[in-house]
Each structure stands twice: as structure tokens, then as C-alpha cells.
Design a protein around this motif. Structure first.
Motif, short mmCIF file in Angstrom:
data_model
loop_
_atom_site.label_atom_id
_atom_site.label_comp_id
_atom_site.label_asym_id
_atom_site.label_seq_id
_atom_site.Cartn_x
_atom_site.Cartn_y
_atom_site.Cartn_z
N ARG A 285 0.84 -1.22 0.00
CA ARG A 285 0.00 0.00 0.00
C ARG A 285 0.87 1.26 0.00
NH1 ARG A 285 -5.24 -0.99 0.18
NH2 ARG A 285 -5.98 -2.94 1.08
N ILE A 286 2.07 1.14 0.52
CA ILE A 286 2.98 2.28 0.54
C ILE A 286 3.78 2.35 -0.77
CG2 ILE A 286 4.98 3.31 1.72
CD1 ILE A 286 3.97 1.82 4.28
N ALA A 287 4.25 1.19 -1.23
CA ALA A 287 5.16 1.16 -2.39
C ALA A 287 4.44 1.25 -3.73
CB ALA A 287 6.00 -0.12 -2.35
N PHE A 288 3.14 0.99 -3.74
CA PHE A 288 2.41 0.91 -5.01
C PHE A 288 2.53 2.20 -5.83
CE2 PHE A 288 -1.56 1.12 -7.56
CZ PHE A 288 -1.35 -0.01 -8.33
N LYS A 289 2.40 3.33 -5.16
CA LYS A 289 2.45 4.61 -5.88
C LYS A 289 3.82 4.84 -6.51
CE LYS A 289 3.29 7.26 -1.59
NZ LYS A 289 3.13 6.16 -0.61
N TRP A 290 4.88 4.34 -5.87
CA TRP A 290 6.22 4.47 -6.46
C TRP A 290 6.30 3.67 -7.76
CZ3 TRP A 290 9.05 2.36 -1.49
CH2 TRP A 290 8.84 3.24 -0.43
N MET A 291 5.80 2.45 -7.69
CA MET A 291 5.95 1.55 -8.84
C MET A 291 5.09 1.97 -10.02
SD MET A 291 6.59 -2.23 -7.20
CE MET A 291 5.14 -2.38 -6.18
N VAL A 292 3.88 2.44 -9.75
CA VAL A 292 2.99 2.87 -10.85
C VAL A 292 3.61 4.01 -11.64
CG1 VAL A 292 0.80 4.03 -11.33
CG2 VAL A 292 0.83 2.02 -9.89
N ARG A 293 4.38 4.85 -10.98
CA ARG A 293 5.03 5.97 -11.67
C ARG A 293 6.48 5.67 -12.03
NH1 ARG A 293 3.84 11.66 -8.73
NH2 ARG A 293 1.59 11.56 -8.48
N ALA A 294 6.92 4.44 -11.83
CA ALA A 294 8.33 4.07 -12.04
C ALA A 294 9.24 5.03 -11.27
CB ALA A 294 8.69 4.06 -13.52
N GLU A 318 11.34 -4.77 -14.10
CA GLU A 318 11.57 -5.58 -12.89
C GLU A 318 12.39 -4.84 -11.84
OE1 GLU A 318 12.16 -10.41 -12.79
OE2 GLU A 318 13.54 -9.20 -13.95
N VAL A 319 13.35 -4.06 -12.31
CA VAL A 319 14.25 -3.36 -11.39
C VAL A 319 13.49 -2.35 -10.51
CG1 VAL A 319 14.90 -1.49 -12.99
CG2 VAL A 319 16.55 -2.28 -11.29
N VAL A 320 12.31 -1.94 -10.96
CA VAL A 320 11.48 -1.01 -10.17
C VAL A 320 11.01 -1.71 -8.88
CG1 VAL A 320 9.26 0.22 -10.15
CG2 VAL A 320 10.73 0.34 -12.17
N ALA A 321 10.59 -2.96 -9.02
CA ALA A 321 10.15 -3.73 -7.84
C ALA A 321 11.33 -4.00 -6.90
CB ALA A 321 9.51 -5.04 -8.27
N VAL A 322 12.49 -4.27 -7.50
CA VAL A 322 13.69 -4.52 -6.69
C VAL A 322 14.05 -3.27 -5.88
CG1 VAL A 322 16.16 -5.05 -6.77
CG2 VAL A 322 14.58 -6.26 -8.29
N LEU A 323 13.99 -2.12 -6.53
CA LEU A 323 14.31 -0.87 -5.82
C LEU A 323 13.30 -0.61 -4.70
CD1 LEU A 323 15.94 1.71 -5.40
CD2 LEU A 323 14.54 2.81 -7.15
N ALA A 324 12.04 -0.86 -4.97
CA ALA A 324 11.01 -0.64 -3.93
C ALA A 324 11.31 -1.50 -2.70
CB ALA A 324 9.62 -0.96 -4.49
#
Length: 369
Positions: A285-294, A318-324
Motif C-alpha cells: 500500500r505504501i510502495a504501489f504509488k512508487w511503482m505505478v510511476r516508475a 523488474e528493477v522497479v520492484a527490486v528498488l522498492a
């Protein structure tokens, strides 16, 4: 938020929920049984990011003499640009693009040459914007005002964003990506004489949502010529960004990214994941907004561009999820102290000081497996 609720509610109708239930499958929010890579597999896939490889984003900012890495790396990049080799540019981008070469390298990777016909196409779209108003124009104006215009990095590019996004909404060439997208473009009806005709509306088939302009904003740092900026953005969108707001089983799709993020945390930071879950602060719920906008609008621009270098280099989000996951790992100590969703969000509110590559490297290559 609404989109996240849709993703959370996804289920595989062919799979009995009693089958293959592992301890952590009920911990996370995403319950779709997709295959995502674990850290050993990621290490293999992202071997160029290992601790032994020189990286832009690490070795150019540390107190290391430029002769040891940076100078020779820039020379190789210059040669790649001169050779106009797209595959070489993509391989090169995996370790980061030098600031002075990034625009050319990205254009090479995306095969965006901005030929006279591309410029003509852009001018035609611009003429269409002047000639006809669309309802979605208001959404674009509103989004730019609410996001980029309030951003310390991007407010100066407001006019560029309008030029690109208004043209984008009218570009029927964007419809091509629906051939490999699970979504279908929205339809409308028009009256021609007495007959009703179905048309795609908006013409590009994409309804802009809150934060959409942030896909364009970072590119404004690289390209100051509107038609070039437009062509690069369109390529980025139809290759990558559309996957962040459409449901699919692609490894770069938002469903897989959410699942990957949760799995990485569950596997390597189980105590943190369990703690956050117990206090009602599900990490997704916290990280979702980061990933949607890369991560656009969350990281400082120089760090964001280093992240996007790797997206282009590996042709994967994939690297976006890793960074999150790496961000949570980095702030794990503080997060273990929080007692509510609000305080967890406060700990992770400001990512602008984070350095992308050290976080990814440490998470992938210095985490005990």
C-alpha cells in the motif's frame, strides 16, 4: 488506490485456494500465482549490476579517480553513439549512461531517430490540438497542475508537458500497443447523418490518470526539442509505461511487479513484513504509488534517470520492484519501530535523498540468501 484494490481482488479461477498454500501466500495482498524471480535468479539476470562491475551512480560519485573507471567508460559510450548500434547502446545502458550521452543513447535504444516524417507527424498532431478541443485535455491540464507544476524539479517544464501530452492524446499510432496489451481502448459513439458510429476515444485509446504527466517530466531534462521529446516519450510509453497501469501476466506488468516486491520482502525481510502487516501497514500500500510511476516524482531526477537507464538496458521494469524492496530494506530499522500506517508512510515519505544504485546493489548482491 482504486487500481490497487482491483489488483488485490484478482484471483485465478482455475486454482483452488487450498492448493499449494505456502506460509507467506496469505501474508501479501496480491494473490495471483505468477512466476517471479527470487534473488539468486535476479543476480544471474542482472549480473552487470554486481559489486565487481563499475557503475555510473556509484563509481562516478565516490572518491575514485576518474581514470580508473569513468573516463574510459565515457569513451566507450561515445564510440557506441558514433557507431549508432542500438544493441550495444542497450548493453551499455545496463551500467548507466553518462549525463552527456544519455539522450543519444536512449534515442538509439528506442530506435527513435526523429526523421523528417516524425517531425511532420508531430506538427500534424499539434495542428489537431489547435483545431479541436477534447474532453481529455481538461484531465491533462489538471494533472500537470496537480503534479509536475508543484514539483521542485519539473515545474519549469509545464509548457513542454502540455505540448507532448495534448499531442499524445490525439496520436492514433499509440493504438498499436493494444495489439500486445490486455486492455482495450475506450469507445465512444458519434452521429454521422442518422447513423451511429463507434470510435476510439480519446483517439490514442489512453485516458490520462493522476500522475500521468510524470512519465514525461523526467525526459524534459534530456530533450529540449518538442518533436524529439514527443517521440521518445511515445516509445517509452508503448514499450514500458503502459504496463504500469494495465493488468497482465507480463514480468514487467504491474501485477508481477507488486507480487515480486511482496515476495522479496517476505523472503528476505520476513520480520519487517509481518510487523507492518500486523499494524495495518501492508508494504504494498505504501510502495504501489512508487511503482505505478516508475518512481518519477519520488526520486531526485539524477537518480531517477539512473534507474530508467537500467529499465532500458534490461528492457524490463523488474528493477522497479527490486528498488522498492531495497528502499524498505534500507529503512527497515526505522520501520520496525512504527506502530501505524501513518508513521510508516512518514518514514518513507521522502525518497529524494536516496541513491538508487547502492541500494539495488546491496539488496541484490549483499543480502544473505
Amino acid at each position: 488506490k482504486d487500481f490497487l484494490e482491483v489488483l488485490i481482488s484478482l484471483r485465478n479461477p482455475n486454482r483452488d485456494s487450498c492448493e499449494d498454500v505456502s506460509a507467506w501466500s496469505h501474508w501479501g495482498l496480491v494473490q495471483v500465482p505468477l512466476s517471479v524471480r527470487d534473488i539468486p535468479q535476479l543476480r544471474k539476470a542482472y549480473s552487470e549490476l554486481s559489486l565487481n562491475s563499475g557503475q555510473l551512480g556509484i563509481d562516478d560519485v565516490a572518491n575514485i579517480h576518474p581514470d580508473l573507471f569513468e573516463n574510459s567508460y565515457v569513451q566507450i559510450g561515445t564510440k557506441v553513439v558514433m557507431e549508432q548500434d542500438s544493441a550495444a547502446a542497450q548493453q551499455y545502458s545496463r551500467r548507466g549512461c553518462p549525463t552527456g550521452l544519455r539522450a543519444d543513447l536512449w534515442a538509439l535504444i528506442l530506435n527513435s531517430t526523429n526523421q523528417p516524417q516524425d517531425k511532420t507527424h508531430y506538427e500534424q498532431l499539434k495542428a489537431g490540438v489547435i483545431q479541436h478541443d477534447l474532453l481529455v485535455d481538461n484531465l491533462i491540464y489538471k494533472d500537470v497542475k496537480l503534479t509536475a507544476s508543484n514539483d521542485d524539479y519539473y515545474f519549469v517544464f509545464e509548457d513542454f508537458l502540455y505540448q507532448v501530452l495534448l499531442c499524445f492524446s490525439r496520436d492514433t499510432a499509440v493504438l498499436e500497443h493494444f495489439k500486445y496489451n490486455s486492455a482495450t481502448p475506450p469507445k465512444s459513439f458519434i452521429l454521422v447523418g442518422e447513423e451511429e458510429h463507434v470510435v476510439v476515444y480519446p483517439p490514442n485509446g489512453v485516458i490520462p490518470f493522476h500522475g500521468f504527466s510524470m512519465y514525461v517530466a523526467p525526459l524534459c531534462f534530456l530533450y529540449n526539442e518538442p518533436s524529439t521529446l514527443y517521440n521518445i516519450f511515445r516509445e517509452m510509453y508503448i514499450r514500458y509505461f503502459f504496463r504500469l497501469h494495465s493488468i497482465s501476466s507480463s514480468t514487467s506488468g504491474i501485477v508481477s511487479l507488486c507480487l515480486q516486491f511482496e515476495r522479496l520482502l517476505q523472503t528476505h525481510l520476513p520480520q519487517l513484513f509481518y510487523h507492518l502487516r500486523q499494524i495495518g501497514a501492508q508494504p504494498l500500500r505504501i510502495a504501489f504509488k512508487w511503482m505505478v510511476r516508475a518512481f518519477s516524482g519520488y526520486l531526485s531526477t539524477d537518480q531517477l534517470l539512473l534507474l530508467w537507464d537500467r529499465i532500458l538496458g534490461y528492457d524490463s521494469l523488474e528493477v522497479v520492484a527490486v528498488l522498492a524492496a531495497a528502499v524498505f530494506a534500507f529503512r527497515a530499522e526505522n520501520l520496525m519501530e512504527v506502530t501505524s500506517l501513518a508513521s510508516a508512510e512518514a518514514v518513507l515519505a521522502d525518497l529524494s535523498t536516496l541513491k538508487v544504485m547502492p541500494l539495488i546493489q546491496i539488496f541484490l548482491f549483499a543480502t544473505a540468501v
